[in-house]
Design an enzyme around this catalytic site. Structure first.
Site, PDB file in Angstrom:
ATOM      1  N   HIS A 170      35.360  42.177  39.477  1.00  0.00           N
ATOM      2  CA  HIS A 170      35.012  41.216  40.529  1.00  0.00           C
ATOM      3  C   HIS A 170      34.326  41.992  41.653  1.00  0.00           C
ATOM      4  O   HIS A 170      34.964  42.782  42.346  1.00  0.00           O
ATOM      5  CB  HIS A 170      36.280  40.522  41.034  1.00  0.00           C
ATOM      6  CG  HIS A 170      36.949  39.709  39.968  1.00  0.00           C
ATOM      7  ND1 HIS A 170      38.315  39.654  39.805  1.00  0.00           N
ATOM      8  CD2 HIS A 170      36.413  38.934  38.987  1.00  0.00           C
ATOM      9  CE1 HIS A 170      38.591  38.860  38.775  1.00  0.00           C
ATOM     10  NE2 HIS A 170      37.462  38.417  38.261  1.00  0.00           N
ATOM     11  N   GLU A 173      35.579  42.831  45.188  1.00  0.00           N
ATOM     12  CA  GLU A 173      36.818  43.609  45.323  1.00  0.00           C
ATOM     13  C   GLU A 173      36.479  45.100  45.349  1.00  0.00           C
ATOM     14  O   GLU A 173      36.815  45.875  44.460  1.00  0.00           O
ATOM     15  CB  GLU A 173      37.774  43.240  44.183  1.00  0.00           C
ATOM     16  CG  GLU A 173      38.214  41.785  44.290  1.00  0.00           C
ATOM     17  CD  GLU A 173      38.826  41.228  43.013  1.00  0.00           C
ATOM     18  OE1 GLU A 173      38.944  39.993  42.913  1.00  0.00           O
ATOM     19  OE2 GLU A 173      39.166  42.013  42.116  1.00  0.00           O
ATOM     20  N   HIS A 263      41.995  45.675  40.710  1.00  0.00           N
ATOM     21  CA  HIS A 263      41.462  44.529  41.470  1.00  0.00           C
ATOM     22  C   HIS A 263      41.882  44.572  42.935  1.00  0.00           C
ATOM     23  O   HIS A 263      42.681  45.407  43.346  1.00  0.00           O
ATOM     24  CB  HIS A 263      42.016  43.225  40.876  1.00  0.00           C
ATOM     25  CG  HIS A 263      41.439  42.871  39.544  1.00  0.00           C
ATOM     26  ND1 HIS A 263      40.399  41.998  39.399  1.00  0.00           N
ATOM     27  CD2 HIS A 263      41.758  43.299  38.302  1.00  0.00           C
ATOM     28  CE1 HIS A 263      40.094  41.884  38.115  1.00  0.00           C
ATOM     29  NE2 HIS A 263      40.908  42.662  37.424  1.00  0.00           N
ATOM     30  N   GLU A 339      46.677  45.280  41.726  1.00  0.00           N
ATOM     31  CA  GLU A 339      46.038  44.564  42.835  1.00  0.00           C
ATOM     32  C   GLU A 339      46.279  45.287  44.156  1.00  0.00           C
ATOM     33  O   GLU A 339      47.399  45.694  44.451  1.00  0.00           O
ATOM     34  CB  GLU A 339      46.611  43.141  42.948  1.00  0.00           C
ATOM     35  CG  GLU A 339      46.389  42.269  41.720  1.00  0.00           C
ATOM     36  CD  GLU A 339      45.010  41.621  41.679  1.00  0.00           C
ATOM     37  OE1 GLU A 339      44.280  41.693  42.697  1.00  0.00           O
ATOM     38  OE2 GLU A 339      44.671  41.049  40.625  1.00  0.00           O
TER      39      GLU A 339
HETATM   40 ZN    ZN Z   1      39.852  40.577  40.788  1.00  0.00          ZN
END
Ligand code: ZN
Length: 379
Positions: A170, A173, A263, A339
């Site tokens: 992504h 990010e 992420h 994350e």
């Molecule tokens: Zn992500």
């Protein structure tokens, strides 16, 4: 005052910049999908002026929860990023700042520049040329023809565990880029015992930039065709998401024994991981490996915690289109999503910097130690 976003990863719409005390801006959104969150723009000739930049469509963002208790990132040199006073009323995101210099950049999070990524790859190549077991391989091209680079650490001719760490599916990010810089730099450090341990006992494959087109375009979530790459892993569409197709093929060639997908989360102000408890073939063995990895990372890096994160998937209900869940099911191996916050780690707040590039790099370094702690249990 002059505002632009016509550079690597830039994104904003300028609605009205005639009054520095109320500059009207709008999030631009991904080029081929409905996602909207990332912004990155540059302001010139506003030194000493009390500016307010109002992002008027902040409420329509994909993750509006990301704007609460959040500070926009700013930098004068693209290297050192700090937070500036930011207000959100449920509609508009307002940035209040009196720049000290003639040129200042504002971004959703500290951008990870393409030239920095390429410089990192060059360091790996140079290290390989000096005889160390490190190299960069192009496994294919992105939709727009950018190379899909995989860094390989360790001699592939041995029968040892295969570790894959992929990041930045992504594009908004960008913390994932900084994290991977910490990982790669540690692997490059000849004197580092963890790097040596991994080179001796595993082959480590690193994909710092899964979505090079999205990064270049300043997208938040998707590639140039509007695909969320982290929903493409079960049946990757070669024509619309070649990025996943090629990396998945490369993984298939040597197998996978441990997988991490890195992420950032817009809303949750903690560092956390999610496991594969919802995949159909989940076993006690995978649960023990997840526990071992998480307990080690928690012990060596106080930024990581296990109290907060995503809700667990019910048994058998995992969405196998996500990379880590696909890999856990396909290879029966330890596979985690990791994350980091856009905001800050609420357990260790830093009002000036928030969650920062340096903290991302440190977490990347620690993560390698947690990986090493699991190596002997992987096969
Ligand atoms: Zn992500």
């Amino acid at each position: 005052m002059q505002i632009d976003c016509d550079f690597d990863g830039g994104s904003i719409e300028i609605l009205n910049a005639s009054d520095p005390s109320s500059v009207a801006l709008a999030l631009r959104g991904d080029n081929a999908a409905e996602y909207m969150q990332w912004f990155y723009f540059r302001v010139r000739h506003a030194a000493g002026v009390a500016c307010t930049f109002r992002i008027v469509n902040a409420r329509q963002a994909s993750y509006p929860g990301g704007w609460w208790e959040y500070g926009v990132c700013a930098s004068y040199d693209g290297e050192h990023w700090f937070r500036v006073p930011t207000e959100h009323d449920g509609q508009v995101l307002a940035i209040h700042h009196r720049p000290e210099r003639d040129v200042v950049a504002y971004a959703c999070f500290a951008p990870y520049p393409t030239d920095r990524y390429e410089g990192l790859l060059d360091q790996v190549r140079a290290s390989g040329q000096q005889g160390r077991p490190l190299g960069v391989f192009e496994v294919g091209k992105s939709l727009e023809g950018r190379p899909m680079n995989v860094i390989v650490c360790g001699d592939q001719g041995r029968s040892v565990p295969r570790v894959w760490i992929i990041a930045h599916q992504h594009p908004g990010e960008t913390m994932a880029g900084w994290f991977m810089e910490g990982v790669v730099r540690r692997m490059l450090d000849e004197g580092d015992g963890v790097a040596r341990g991994l080179l001796d006992r595993a082959v480590v494959y690193l994909v710092p930039r899964m979505n090079p087109d999205g990064c270049a375009r300043g997208n938040h979530r998707t590639n140039a065709a509007g695909r969320d790459l982290n929903r493409e892993w079960l049946y990757p569409d070669r024509s619309a998401a070649p990025e996943v197709f090629h990396v998945r093929e490369a993984m298939q060639a040597g197998g996978v024994d441990l997988f991490l997908d890195v992420h950032g989360d817009e809303s949750i102000p903690y560092v956390f991981a999610y496991g594969a408890e919802g995949v159909p073939s989940y076993t006690q063995r995978l649960a023990s490996l997840e526990e071992r990895f998480a307990a080690t990372l928690e012990r060596i890096d106080g930024e990581y915690q296990r109290a907060r994160g995503y809700e667990l998937d019910p048994p058998g209900k995992a969405d196998l289109r996500l990379s880590s869940l696909y890999v856990a099911e396909r290879y029966g191996c330890l596979a985690l999503g990791l994350e980091m916050p856009f905001k800050d780690n609420a357990n260790r707040r830093d009002p000036h910097l928030g969650w920062s590039p340096e903290r991302c790099r440190r977490l990347g370094r620690s993560t390698l130690e947690a990986v090493l702690s699991c190596i002997d249990a992987l096969r």
